[in-house]
Enzyme design. Structure first.
Site, PDB file in Angstrom:
ATOM      1  N   LYS A 177       0.838  -1.190   0.000  1.00 38.69           N
ATOM      2  CA  LYS A 177       0.000   0.000   0.000  1.00 38.69           C
ATOM      3  C   LYS A 177       0.879   1.249   0.000  1.00 38.69           C
ATOM      4  O   LYS A 177       1.626   1.473   0.946  1.00 38.69           O
ATOM      5  CB  LYS A 177      -0.928  -0.013   1.221  1.00 38.69           C
ATOM      6  CG  LYS A 177      -1.835  -1.246   1.270  1.00 38.69           C
ATOM      7  CD  LYS A 177      -2.694  -1.264   2.507  1.00 38.69           C
ATOM      8  CE  LYS A 177      -1.888  -1.408   3.772  1.00 38.69           C
ATOM      9  NZ  LYS A 177      -2.730  -1.668   4.969  1.00 38.69           N
ATOM     10  N   THR A 208      -8.579   9.728   8.236  1.00 43.19           N
ATOM     11  CA  THR A 208      -8.323   8.456   7.557  1.00 43.19           C
ATOM     12  C   THR A 208      -8.082   7.310   8.540  1.00 43.19           C
ATOM     13  O   THR A 208      -7.515   6.283   8.168  1.00 43.19           O
ATOM     14  CB  THR A 208      -7.103   8.592   6.637  1.00 43.19           C
ATOM     15  OG1 THR A 208      -5.964   9.031   7.422  1.00 43.19           O
ATOM     16  CG2 THR A 208      -7.350   9.599   5.528  1.00 43.19           C
ATOM     17  N   GLY A 210      -8.322   4.027  10.336  1.00 41.86           N
ATOM     18  CA  GLY A 210      -8.951   2.752  10.010  1.00 41.86           C
ATOM     19  C   GLY A 210      -8.803   2.290   8.584  1.00 41.86           C
ATOM     20  O   GLY A 210      -9.367   1.260   8.201  1.00 41.86           O
ATOM     21  N   THR A 211      -8.024   3.008   7.771  1.00 36.89           N
ATOM     22  CA  THR A 211      -7.920   2.636   6.349  1.00 36.89           C
ATOM     23  C   THR A 211      -7.344   1.238   6.155  1.00 36.89           C
ATOM     24  O   THR A 211      -7.826   0.473   5.322  1.00 36.89           O
ATOM     25  CB  THR A 211      -7.072   3.654   5.575  1.00 36.89           C
ATOM     26  OG1 THR A 211      -5.835   3.874   6.287  1.00 36.89           O
ATOM     27  CG2 THR A 211      -7.787   4.969   5.408  1.00 36.89           C
ATOM     28  N   GLY A 212      -6.297   0.898   6.913  1.00 32.38           N
ATOM     29  CA  GLY A 212      -5.668  -0.411   6.720  1.00 32.38           C
ATOM     30  C   GLY A 212      -6.588  -1.553   7.095  1.00 32.38           C
ATOM     31  O   GLY A 212      -6.706  -2.545   6.352  1.00 32.38           O
ATOM     32  N   CYS A 213      -7.239  -1.435   8.239  1.00 31.57           N
ATOM     33  CA  CYS A 213      -8.190  -2.466   8.673  1.00 31.57           C
ATOM     34  C   CYS A 213      -9.324  -2.600   7.654  1.00 31.57           C
ATOM     35  O   CYS A 213      -9.748  -3.713   7.304  1.00 31.57           O
ATOM     36  CB  CYS A 213      -8.786  -2.097  10.024  1.00 31.57           C
ATOM     37  SG  CYS A 213      -7.588  -1.789  11.331  1.00 31.57           S
TER      38      CYS A 213
END
Length: 267
Positions: A177, A208, A210-213
């Protein structure tokens, strides 16, 4: 007439008391994408828009019991892992995943959005040697790539090298990512043979959390619905881009992405 159950996805991760990341983000994402979300809690955090004020991991037997309770009775079509905190928990979860016949999305969570550590340094070898080899897709961000492999990504041209370093630990696919780079938000998905590049405009929104989860859970939802890995990632990228665009202020710091953004879009 009883309705047939939707595809089932299990998240194995920590709790975010602020509701923007972790188990809470995972379950919101799964609901938004039409799958039934289930959870194995690995840790509890005291967390808000300003950072993580405390974290307490659960005992290995509690994690194992939750996992077996869900998988043995309800079954799963995909599993997503997030915060695993320590080497014993990583190894426990890796053992459970290795015996489960379902695709696995590993989000190797190392630090929070605010820079708070969520994985003990002593657990890195367990992630490399036990968890990544059972992953269908590993989804590290650039800081996690460096933490796991030592590779530093300074620009888009380094993404292939980063992916190769992650793939060397055994996942079938690596999704690197590039959201921390400047310019457009570009991610690279590869299995070492195929390459798929996913691009989106960089959005002017600081909220932003929580984007990875959210991305990893969206990929797992796609896999549970029977999509091929590239198609699952493409759909997840589109969903997360919309969620970031709709991210909102909450508290005094970084707010969350909006997991329900599609609900407000006219049909």
């Amino acid at each position: 007439m009883t309705r047939q159950a939707p595809p089932r996805v299990l998240t194995v991760a920590g709790s975010d008391s602020g509701g923007g990341a972790g188990i809470q983000a995972d379950l919101k994402t799964m609901l938004a994408l039409g799958v039934h979300g289930m959870s194995v809690l690995t840790a509890v955090t005291a967390q808000n828009s300003l950072g993580v004020q405390g974290a307490w991991e659960l005992p290995e037997e509690a994690v194992r019991a939750q996992y077996r309770s869900v998988v043995d009775d309800i079954g799963v079509q995909a599993v997503k892992t997030g915060m695993l905190a320590s080497a014993p928990l990583v190894e426990t979860v890796a053992e459970l995943l290795a015996a489960t016949d379902a695709p696995v999305v590993v989000d190797p969570v190392g630090v929070s959005k605010h820079g708070d550590p969520l994985l003990a340094a002593s657990a890195l070898d367990s992630v490399r040697e036990r968890l990544l080899p059972v992953a269908t897709v590993a989804t590290p961000n650039l800081d996690e790539v460096t933490q796991l492999t030592g590779v530093r990504v300074e620009g888009e041209g380094d993404l292939r090298r980063a992916a190769d370093a992650v793939l060397a630990f055994g996942p079938r696919w690596a999704l690197i990512k590039g959201g921390h780079l400047t310019g457009e938000a570009v991610d690279l998905l590869t299995d070492g043979r195929e390459e798929h590049w996913f691009r989106a405009p960089r959005l002017d929104n600081r909220h932003t959390h929580g984007t990875g989860c959210t991305l990893a859970s969206a990929v797992a939802a796609g896999l549970a619905r029977g999509l091929a890995v590239p198609d699952a990632v493409r759909g997840a990228k589109e969903y997360v881009t919309g969620a970031i665009a709709a991210g909102f202020a909450l508290g005094g710091g970084i707010g969350p992405v909006d997991h329900g953004w599609r609900l407000s879009v006219p049909s």
